[in-house]
Design a protein around this motif. Structure first.
Motif, mmCIF file in Angstrom:
data_model
loop_
_atom_site.group_PDB
_atom_site.id
_atom_site.type_symbol
_atom_site.label_atom_id
_atom_site.label_comp_id
_atom_site.label_asym_id
_atom_site.label_seq_id
_atom_site.Cartn_x
_atom_site.Cartn_y
_atom_site.Cartn_z
ATOM 1 N N THR A 40 -12.312 26.069 42.597
ATOM 2 C CA THR A 40 -13.775 26.095 42.526
ATOM 3 C C THR A 40 -14.373 24.713 42.788
ATOM 4 O O THR A 40 -15.424 24.614 43.425
ATOM 5 C CB THR A 40 -14.271 26.643 41.177
ATOM 6 O OG1 THR A 40 -13.767 25.842 40.103
ATOM 7 C CG2 THR A 40 -13.860 28.091 40.997
ATOM 8 N N SER A 41 -13.714 23.658 42.327
ATOM 9 C CA SER A 41 -14.219 22.302 42.596
ATOM 10 C C SER A 41 -14.131 21.962 44.076
ATOM 11 O O SER A 41 -15.023 21.310 44.626
ATOM 12 C CB SER A 41 -13.438 21.270 41.778
ATOM 13 O OG SER A 41 -13.648 21.466 40.409
ATOM 14 N N PHE A 42 -13.054 22.397 44.719
ATOM 15 C CA PHE A 42 -12.923 22.163 46.159
ATOM 16 C C PHE A 42 -14.067 22.823 46.922
ATOM 17 O O PHE A 42 -14.713 22.203 47.765
ATOM 18 C CB PHE A 42 -11.569 22.688 46.661
ATOM 19 C CG PHE A 42 -11.449 22.665 48.151
ATOM 20 C CD1 PHE A 42 -11.181 21.481 48.823
ATOM 21 C CD2 PHE A 42 -11.626 23.824 48.898
ATOM 22 C CE1 PHE A 42 -11.083 21.449 50.210
ATOM 23 C CE2 PHE A 42 -11.533 23.804 50.277
ATOM 24 C CZ PHE A 42 -11.260 22.615 50.936
ATOM 25 N N PHE A 43 -14.321 24.100 46.634
ATOM 26 C CA PHE A 43 -15.393 24.799 47.339
ATOM 27 C C PHE A 43 -16.760 24.214 47.012
ATOM 28 O O PHE A 43 -17.626 24.126 47.877
ATOM 29 C CB PHE A 43 -15.354 26.298 47.053
ATOM 30 C CG PHE A 43 -14.298 27.013 47.833
ATOM 31 C CD1 PHE A 43 -14.363 27.078 49.215
ATOM 32 C CD2 PHE A 43 -13.234 27.607 47.190
ATOM 33 C CE1 PHE A 43 -13.383 27.735 49.943
ATOM 34 C CE2 PHE A 43 -12.245 28.257 47.911
ATOM 35 C CZ PHE A 43 -12.322 28.315 49.282
ATOM 36 N N CYS A 44 -16.941 23.797 45.770
ATOM 37 C CA CYS A 44 -18.220 23.193 45.391
ATOM 38 C C CYS A 44 -18.415 21.846 46.098
ATOM 39 O O CYS A 44 -19.545 21.478 46.418
ATOM 40 C CB CYS A 44 -18.284 23.016 43.874
ATOM 41 S SG CYS A 44 -19.883 22.452 43.288
ATOM 42 N N ALA A 45 -17.335 21.116 46.349
ATOM 43 C CA ALA A 45 -17.433 19.832 47.047
ATOM 44 C C ALA A 45 -17.958 19.997 48.467
ATOM 45 O O ALA A 45 -18.546 19.070 49.031
ATOM 46 C CB ALA A 45 -16.076 19.124 47.068
ATOM 47 N N LEU A 46 -17.775 21.167 49.036
ATOM 48 C CA LEU A 46 -18.278 21.414 50.385
ATOM 49 C C LEU A 46 -19.810 21.454 50.423
ATOM 50 O O LEU A 46 -20.412 21.162 51.453
ATOM 51 C CB LEU A 46 -17.699 22.712 50.941
ATOM 52 C CG LEU A 46 -16.184 22.751 51.105
ATOM 53 C CD1 LEU A 46 -15.736 24.132 51.564
ATOM 54 C CD2 LEU A 46 -15.718 21.675 52.062
ATOM 55 N N SER A 47 -20.439 21.812 49.304
ATOM 56 C CA SER A 47 -21.899 21.906 49.258
ATOM 57 C C SER A 47 -22.588 20.567 49.541
ATOM 58 O O SER A 47 -23.406 20.473 50.454
ATOM 59 C CB SER A 47 -22.344 22.483 47.913
ATOM 60 O OG SER A 47 -23.742 22.533 47.828
ATOM 61 N N PRO A 48 -22.270 19.492 48.787
ATOM 62 C CA PRO A 48 -22.927 18.224 49.130
ATOM 63 C C PRO A 48 -22.484 17.664 50.470
ATOM 64 O O PRO A 48 -23.245 16.957 51.128
ATOM 65 C CB PRO A 48 -22.554 17.287 47.976
ATOM 66 C CG PRO A 48 -21.398 17.902 47.318
ATOM 67 C CD PRO A 48 -21.482 19.373 47.569
ATOM 68 N N LEU A 49 -21.266 18.008 50.903
ATOM 69 C CA LEU A 49 -20.817 17.568 52.225
ATOM 70 C C LEU A 49 -21.691 18.186 53.311
ATOM 71 O O LEU A 49 -22.133 17.492 54.244
ATOM 72 C CB LEU A 49 -19.349 17.942 52.442
ATOM 73 C CG LEU A 49 -18.767 17.570 53.795
ATOM 74 C CD1 LEU A 49 -18.786 16.067 54.007
ATOM 75 C CD2 LEU A 49 -17.356 18.116 53.929
ATOM 76 N N LEU A 50 -21.966 19.479 53.189
ATOM 77 C CA LEU A 50 -22.848 20.133 54.154
ATOM 78 C C LEU A 50 -24.245 19.518 54.149
ATOM 79 O O LEU A 50 -24.864 19.342 55.199
ATOM 80 C CB LEU A 50 -22.944 21.626 53.862
ATOM 81 C CG LEU A 50 -21.726 22.473 54.199
ATOM 82 C CD1 LEU A 50 -21.879 23.881 53.649
ATOM 83 C CD2 LEU A 50 -21.493 22.498 55.694
ATOM 84 N N MET A 51 -24.740 19.197 52.966
ATOM 85 C CA MET A 51 -26.078 18.615 52.875
ATOM 86 C C MET A 51 -26.109 17.166 53.364
ATOM 87 O O MET A 51 -27.129 16.691 53.859
ATOM 88 C CB MET A 51 -26.603 18.707 51.442
ATOM 89 C CG MET A 51 -26.851 20.139 50.988
ATOM 90 S SD MET A 51 -27.989 21.049 52.037
ATOM 91 C CE MET A 51 -29.518 20.222 51.670
ATOM 92 N N ALA A 52 -25.000 16.461 53.247
ATOM 93 C CA ALA A 52 -24.950 15.069 53.706
ATOM 94 C C ALA A 52 -24.995 14.976 55.226
ATOM 95 O O ALA A 52 -25.493 13.997 55.776
ATOM 96 C CB ALA A 52 -23.697 14.376 53.177
ATOM 97 N N VAL A 53 -24.484 15.988 55.900
ATOM 98 C CA VAL A 53 -24.442 15.942 57.363
ATOM 99 C C VAL A 53 -25.491 16.846 58.003
ATOM 100 O O VAL A 53 -25.488 17.029 59.215
ATOM 101 C CB VAL A 53 -23.040 16.322 57.893
ATOM 102 C CG1 VAL A 53 -22.004 15.325 57.395
ATOM 103 C CG2 VAL A 53 -22.660 17.738 57.513
#
Length: 176
Positions: A40-53
């Protein structure tokens, strides 16, 4: 956006959060805690990554919608696993106190994290605006800095969850 438009765009987080709480509640006793937290932490980490780019000119459905879907996954899973670990570790007469301390710590951590991210965003935005960038571009750079910080923190959370809970096994099993 209007208040209604913004609320509708945040609605996917609410729906996913409710679903994650239900799913984790049903499966927490079958899956080792470190896998729940790590995945769940891995998938949640994708959220700010998507917003950063993200490209602000893109439609909401390109990155922001997916980020909204991924955003609540880790917090809901961590809270469920954490409360179950608390009830397993502490005796019956102190479980309520332990749960209250856990909740207070989680709320304090959220408030502190939001404050730190706000400071990062403000400092970067002001530096960029002084550097001659336009107000909107400077503001977006501040947001990007916060999102990159969130991504880094979620990567750390993923690693800590994996290595810190690897011996915890399954939680929520009734022991007599």
């Amino acid at each position: 956006l209007s208040a209604l438009g913004a609320s509708i765009r945040i609605l996917p987080s609410l729906i996913v959060g409710v679903l994650i709480n239900l799913v984790i509640g049903f499966f927490v006793h079958r899956i080792p805690a470190y896998w729940i937290v790590t995945i769940t932490s891995f998938f949640c980490a994708l959220s700010p990554l998507l917003m950063a780019v993200i490209d602000p000119t893109q439609t909401y459905w390109a990155n922001a919608f997916v980020a909204q879907l991924l955003q609540p996954i880790s917090a809901d899973a961590l809270f469920t696993v954490g409360l179950i670990v608390i009830t397993n570790v502490f005796p019956d007469d102190t479980q309520a106190l332990a749960g209250a301390v856990f909740n207070t710590s989680a709320q304090f951590g959220s408030a502190l994290g939001m404050a730190v991210l706000q400071v990062i965003s403000t400092v970067v935005s002001e530096e960029r605006e002084k550097g001659g960038e336009g107000e909107k571009k400077a503001l977006m750079e501040g947001y990007r800095a916060s999102f990159w910080t969130m991504f880094g923190l979620m990567v750390v959370c993923t690693a800590v969850g994996f290595w810190g809970l690897r011996r915890s096994g399954r939680v929520g099993l009734k022991r007599d």
